[in-house]
Design a protein around this motif. Structure first.
Motif, mmCIF file in Angstrom:
data_model
loop_
_atom_site.group_PDB
_atom_site.id
_atom_site.type_symbol
_atom_site.label_atom_id
_atom_site.label_comp_id
_atom_site.label_asym_id
_atom_site.label_seq_id
_atom_site.Cartn_x
_atom_site.Cartn_y
_atom_site.Cartn_z
ATOM 1 N N SER A 1 0.834 -1.196 0.000
ATOM 2 C CA SER A 1 0.000 0.000 0.000
ATOM 3 C C SER A 1 0.871 1.249 0.000
ATOM 4 O O SER A 1 2.032 1.221 0.413
ATOM 5 N N THR A 2 0.300 2.351 -0.455
ATOM 6 C CA THR A 2 1.022 3.616 -0.457
ATOM 7 C C THR A 2 1.395 4.035 0.953
ATOM 8 O O THR A 2 2.486 4.571 1.197
ATOM 9 N N GLU A 3 0.504 3.768 1.907
ATOM 10 C CA GLU A 3 0.783 4.130 3.300
ATOM 11 C C GLU A 3 1.998 3.380 3.825
ATOM 12 O O GLU A 3 2.814 3.946 4.570
ATOM 13 N N PHE A 4 2.139 2.111 3.437
ATOM 14 C CA PHE A 4 3.295 1.342 3.895
ATOM 15 C C PHE A 4 4.581 1.870 3.272
ATOM 16 O O PHE A 4 5.603 2.021 3.956
ATOM 17 N N LEU A 5 4.561 2.161 1.979
ATOM 18 C CA LEU A 5 5.756 2.665 1.307
ATOM 19 C C LEU A 5 6.196 3.990 1.901
ATOM 20 O O LEU A 5 7.397 4.278 1.978
ATOM 21 N N ASN A 6 5.247 4.803 2.343
ATOM 22 C CA ASN A 6 5.589 6.103 2.911
ATOM 23 C C ASN A 6 6.202 5.995 4.304
ATOM 24 O O ASN A 6 6.775 6.971 4.801
ATOM 25 N N THR A 7 6.092 4.837 4.938
ATOM 26 C CA THR A 7 6.676 4.669 6.277
ATOM 27 C C THR A 7 8.114 4.184 6.229
ATOM 28 O O THR A 7 8.778 4.128 7.263
ATOM 29 N N ILE A 8 8.618 3.833 5.044
ATOM 30 C CA ILE A 8 9.980 3.310 4.926
ATOM 31 C C ILE A 8 10.982 4.428 5.179
ATOM 32 O O ILE A 8 10.919 5.491 4.562
ATOM 33 N N LYS A 9 11.902 4.177 6.089
ATOM 34 C CA LYS A 9 12.966 5.132 6.407
ATOM 35 C C LYS A 9 14.290 4.375 6.425
ATOM 36 O O LYS A 9 14.497 3.478 7.232
ATOM 37 N N CYS A 10 15.180 4.733 5.504
ATOM 38 C CA CYS A 10 16.475 4.056 5.429
ATOM 39 C C CYS A 10 17.493 5.014 4.845
ATOM 40 O O CYS A 10 17.144 6.068 4.274
ATOM 41 N N GLY A 11 18.764 4.667 4.994
ATOM 42 C CA GLY A 11 19.830 5.508 4.481
ATOM 43 C C GLY A 11 19.778 5.624 2.971
ATOM 44 O O GLY A 11 19.562 4.644 2.256
ATOM 45 N N GLY A 12 19.985 6.842 2.458
ATOM 46 C CA GLY A 12 19.980 7.084 1.032
ATOM 47 C C GLY A 12 18.620 7.345 0.446
ATOM 48 O O GLY A 12 18.499 7.661 -0.747
ATOM 49 N N LEU A 13 17.561 7.200 1.237
ATOM 50 C CA LEU A 13 16.194 7.434 0.773
ATOM 51 C C LEU A 13 15.549 8.514 1.631
ATOM 52 O O LEU A 13 15.399 8.338 2.834
ATOM 53 N N PRO A 14 15.178 9.647 1.031
ATOM 54 C CA PRO A 14 14.565 10.716 1.828
ATOM 55 C C PRO A 14 13.252 10.259 2.446
ATOM 56 O O PRO A 14 12.532 9.426 1.876
ATOM 57 N N ASN A 15 12.940 10.781 3.604
ATOM 58 C CA ASN A 15 11.680 10.450 4.255
ATOM 59 C C ASN A 15 10.501 10.975 3.443
ATOM 60 O O ASN A 15 10.634 11.937 2.675
ATOM 61 N N HIS A 16 9.357 10.343 3.620
ATOM 62 C CA HIS A 16 8.150 10.778 2.929
ATOM 63 C C HIS A 16 7.768 12.194 3.352
ATOM 64 O O HIS A 16 7.347 13.013 2.541
ATOM 65 N N SER A 17 7.934 12.478 4.629
ATOM 66 C CA SER A 17 7.588 13.790 5.167
ATOM 67 C C SER A 17 8.841 14.489 5.634
ATOM 68 O O SER A 17 9.576 13.970 6.480
#
Length: 240
Positions: A223-239
């Motif tokens: 889901s889009t909501e799940f993808l937006n919760t991913i936080k890892c190095g090299g990937l900017p946060n959703h918010s």
């Protein structure tokens, strides 16, 4: 006059007055040992190119060298295949494995030597046996009393009077807070932002999934909501 210097990836570079081909050829003919550091990070074609080049050069010394690996020169490849492998842009796992040195025809002529002794420990003292955990005493003058709010204490200790120096680039360039996890780093960032004057704005990332790049079915799996919760190095946060 010629000299040899080590460059990126452990590849040796040759310098000489005039830079003539004869100087380079003569130096390679006199070379007894070539050491290539971090070899697993390089594409196998690099080693195969060196193999062909040395064969071409060394055949002038002895025609039989054209049929000997690296023209008869001793080449040492240093590195660990369990670490970083060659980078293949947009390559699959198979492409990366195929590009490694152990996938080259040269690997059949290599002898693997494993290092089993830590030479750094031979020059110092080693502590007693433990189960992998040990207590380290930190000097009192290096400690910061966290009190009831450790994050606020660390920020204040590192960035004192931050509001008065907000427009000074050197103030932030000379200071940094190291965090063990991304979550703690985000907590520190949020606290620092709360100390800065001005209106706060929140920027959200794009949540559209491109179906033109073969990503069919991903929107059904995640889901889009799940993808937006991913936080890892090299990937900017959703918010942000």
């Amino acid at each position: 006059m010629s000299a040899v210097s080590r460059g990126k990836g452990g590849v040796f570079f040759v310098y000489g007055y005039g830079g003539t081909g004869s100087d380079l050829t003569g130096l390679l003919m006199k070379t007894k040992l070539i050491i290539w550091d971090e070899a697993p990070m390089m594409h196998k074609y690099c080693f195969e190119a060196l193999d062909r080049s040395l064969k071409d050069v060394m055949q002038f010394v002895n025609p039989a060298n054209q049929d000997i690996t690296f023209g008869g020169k001793v080449v040492v490849f240093a590195g660990d295949l369990r670490k970083i492998l060659p980078v293949v842009p947009k390559g699959s796992r198979q492409d990366i494995v195929f590009s490694a040195i152990n996938s080259s025809y040269l690997w059949d002529f290599c002898r693997v030597l494993r290092l089993t002794k830590n030479m750094r420990l031979t020059t110092g003292s080693i502590g007693g046996p433990n189960d992998g955990e040990a207590d380290i005493e930190i000097p009192h003058e290096m400690l910061v009393d966290g009190g009831h709010d450790p994050i606020a204490t660390i920020v204040e200790s590192t960035y004192p009077d931050i509001a008065d120096h907000i427009w000074e680039p050197s103030y932030f360039q000379e200071r940094a807070i190291l965090a063990p996890t991304n979550e703690i780093a985000e907590t520190v960032n949020d606290h620092v932002l709360s100390q800065l004057p001005g209106e706060e704005r929140t920027y959200l990332s794009s949540d559209a999934i491109s179906v033109e790049e073969g990503n069919f079915g991903i929107h059904e799996m995640y889901s889009t909501e799940f993808l937006n919760t991913i936080k890892c190095g090299g990937l900017p946060n959703h918010s942000i």
